[in-house]
Design an enzyme around this catalytic site. Sequence first.
Site, PDB file in Angstrom:
ATOM      1  N   ASP A  83      -1.776  -8.247  12.424  1.00 62.71           N
ATOM      2  CA  ASP A  83      -3.101  -8.741  12.052  1.00 62.71           C
ATOM      3  C   ASP A  83      -3.643  -9.791  13.018  1.00 62.71           C
ATOM      4  O   ASP A  83      -4.851 -10.036  13.054  1.00 62.71           O
ATOM      5  CB  ASP A  83      -3.068  -9.339  10.638  1.00 62.71           C
ATOM      6  CG  ASP A  83      -2.698  -8.311   9.596  1.00 62.71           C
ATOM      7  OD1 ASP A  83      -3.274  -7.212   9.617  1.00 62.71           O
ATOM      8  OD2 ASP A  83      -1.817  -8.594   8.764  1.00 62.71           O
TER       9      ASP A  83
ATOM     10  N   SER B  65       0.825  -1.216   0.000  1.00 64.46           N
ATOM     11  CA  SER B  65       0.000   0.000   0.000  1.00 64.46           C
ATOM     12  C   SER B  65       0.856   1.262   0.000  1.00 64.46           C
ATOM     13  O   SER B  65       0.550   2.234  -0.696  1.00 64.46           O
ATOM     14  CB  SER B  65      -0.955   0.005   1.201  1.00 64.46           C
ATOM     15  OG  SER B  65      -0.253  -0.157   2.413  1.00 64.46           O
TER      16      SER B  65
ATOM     17  N   HIS C  53      -1.965  -8.707   2.252  1.00 67.25           N
ATOM     18  CA  HIS C  53      -1.618  -7.418   2.871  1.00 67.25           C
ATOM     19  C   HIS C  53      -2.693  -7.056   3.893  1.00 67.25           C
ATOM     20  O   HIS C  53      -2.905  -7.789   4.852  1.00 67.25           O
ATOM     21  CB  HIS C  53      -1.460  -6.367   1.776  1.00 67.25           C
ATOM     22  CG  HIS C  53      -0.841  -5.084   2.228  1.00 67.25           C
ATOM     23  ND1 HIS C  53      -0.122  -4.958   3.392  1.00 67.25           N
ATOM     24  CD2 HIS C  53      -0.825  -3.832   1.655  1.00 67.25           C
ATOM     25  CE1 HIS C  53       0.315  -3.716   3.517  1.00 67.25           C
ATOM     26  NE2 HIS C  53      -0.100  -3.011   2.481  1.00 67.25           N
TER      27      HIS C  53
ATOM     28  N   HIS D 224       6.178 -12.508   8.901  1.00 65.83           N
ATOM     29  CA  HIS D 224       6.232 -11.157   8.326  1.00 65.83           C
ATOM     30  C   HIS D 224       7.374 -11.115   7.330  1.00 65.83           C
ATOM     31  O   HIS D 224       8.399 -11.795   7.505  1.00 65.83           O
ATOM     32  CB  HIS D 224       6.447 -10.106   9.422  1.00 65.83           C
ATOM     33  CG  HIS D 224       6.249  -8.702   8.953  1.00 65.83           C
ATOM     34  ND1 HIS D 224       7.261  -7.963   8.356  1.00 65.83           N
ATOM     35  CD2 HIS D 224       5.154  -7.892   8.958  1.00 65.83           C
ATOM     36  CE1 HIS D 224       6.803  -6.775   8.046  1.00 65.83           C
ATOM     37  NE2 HIS D 224       5.532  -6.696   8.386  1.00 65.83           N
TER      38      HIS D 224
ATOM     39  N   ARG E  62       3.596  -3.835  17.096  1.00 66.99           N
ATOM     40  CA  ARG E  62       2.192  -3.445  16.981  1.00 66.99           C
ATOM     41  C   ARG E  62       1.292  -4.485  17.632  1.00 66.99           C
ATOM     42  O   ARG E  62       0.251  -4.153  18.214  1.00 66.99           O
ATOM     43  CB  ARG E  62       1.822  -3.244  15.501  1.00 66.99           C
ATOM     44  CG  ARG E  62       2.627  -2.150  14.818  1.00 66.99           C
ATOM     45  CD  ARG E  62       2.367  -2.108  13.326  1.00 66.99           C
ATOM     46  NE  ARG E  62       2.749  -3.354  12.671  1.00 66.99           N
ATOM     47  CZ  ARG E  62       2.532  -3.629  11.390  1.00 66.99           C
ATOM     48  NH1 ARG E  62       1.930  -2.737  10.599  1.00 66.99           N
ATOM     49  NH2 ARG E  62       2.921  -4.781  10.870  1.00 66.99           N
TER      50      ARG E  62
END
Length: 472
Positions: free
Chosen positions: A408, A277, A307, A353, A362
């Site tokens: 995620d 992105s 993604h 990842h 995160r």
Amino acid sequence: MSAPLRNIARASRSKNILNSVRSYSTKEPVCTIFHYPTLKERFAEILPAKQEEVKKLKAEHGKTVIGEVLLEQAYGGMRGIKGLVWEGSVLDPLEGIRFRGRTIPDIQKELPKAEGGSEPLPEALFWLLLTGETPTVGQTKAFSQELAARSSLPKHVEELIDRCPTTLHPMAQFSIAVNALESESQFAKAYAGGVNKKEYWKYTFEDSIELLAKLPTIAARIYRNVFKDGKVAAVDSSLDYSHNFANMLGFGSNPEFVELMRLYLSIHSDHEGGNVSAHTTHLVGSALSSPFLSLAAGLNGLAGPLHGRANQEVLEWLVKMKSELNGDFSKEKIEAYLWETLNAGRVVPGYGHAVLRKTDPRYTAQREFALKHMPDYDLFKLVSTIYEVAPGVLTKHGKTKNPWPNVDSHSGVLLQYYGLTEQSYYTVLFGVARAFGVLPQLIIDRGLGAPIERPKSFSTEKYIELVKSLKK
């Protein structure tokens, strides 16, 4: 301070003159008013030095070799190839993300917060990513108010969203609406009129702020149309960006959800420039497409299951696991389920990842939020036990370079707890957040006069030829 001076100070604060300092003597106190620059003014002040820094770097070290490219990298998605400039953040495989040199705990501590809040305001993060500087509380509030003032949509965009069938994926609707905002592009109009290229950044700035301001209105309208009654609350200029977004979604009365939005938008904003992105937004922008068209392209990349859409897939997998385990979240049961998933030729969603080789910071930030606000939530307990078991299973399986969880694997659980259960919408939230990271870089790109991006590509036949010539 005398009444006239109080009135001057009060009026000045409403015009971004945010602080006053009293200088005392033996006589009447004197009030000195200091003007704190707006974000656009501050960027204009620091841009010449940045331009000179880049010019000097290229002049002195432009021929320096900064890396080598292996054939397997060319066929492996260009992993690890140094070839992009991204000012806002750098992702270290072991340390994780740093925003202008600051870790997630750093921004949680340093960035301004809403009154009574504990999470950073994403408006302040935008300021940091663009300038490298932490804004004051007053500057952040003024920026929040500016975004609120720009939040309304053109009628044709409202009608376009309302005409979309509810069966169309929310991300597709999101991209369509952002594309339609091209009608508002100051950059496109200025370029058509023959603006000097040194002024490109100013119009890119205006488009970027306009777009950032309108994203929650677009996203909330899609959510309310597809999943609720179609009614969207009005924007309140006294509230910060995340609070207004939560209100428009219908969750603003829960202060914990508002805090979650502040955290979510901040930590999902930027993850250096090589992800799909970010790179797509930067690439399309390099052709001098407006920020509206550039971000829409980035959103289309974010919508992919490899993604941004991964958060939706993780939640679907967790809900299915919870059902099949019948409430038994023991390590033994979860380990057996993970092996069953892997032996069936599927991946464990939310783990691994492309760059990181440790637990995603995160993920850690979201875990700490959950420990504070929902320690007994069953899905959180499931995620926590998976965290204890999955790295060992994945290491034994031997087909992953990083057996640790990414962002995620946790975000959907937090949203579920507060009642935002529509999994197909989660990537839209990610899209709003990602704008905070990619739009500052578009402004910087135009300020530094970045050229159109155009790397060299070879056919397989040509690579074979190249490899043979190198081995002679």
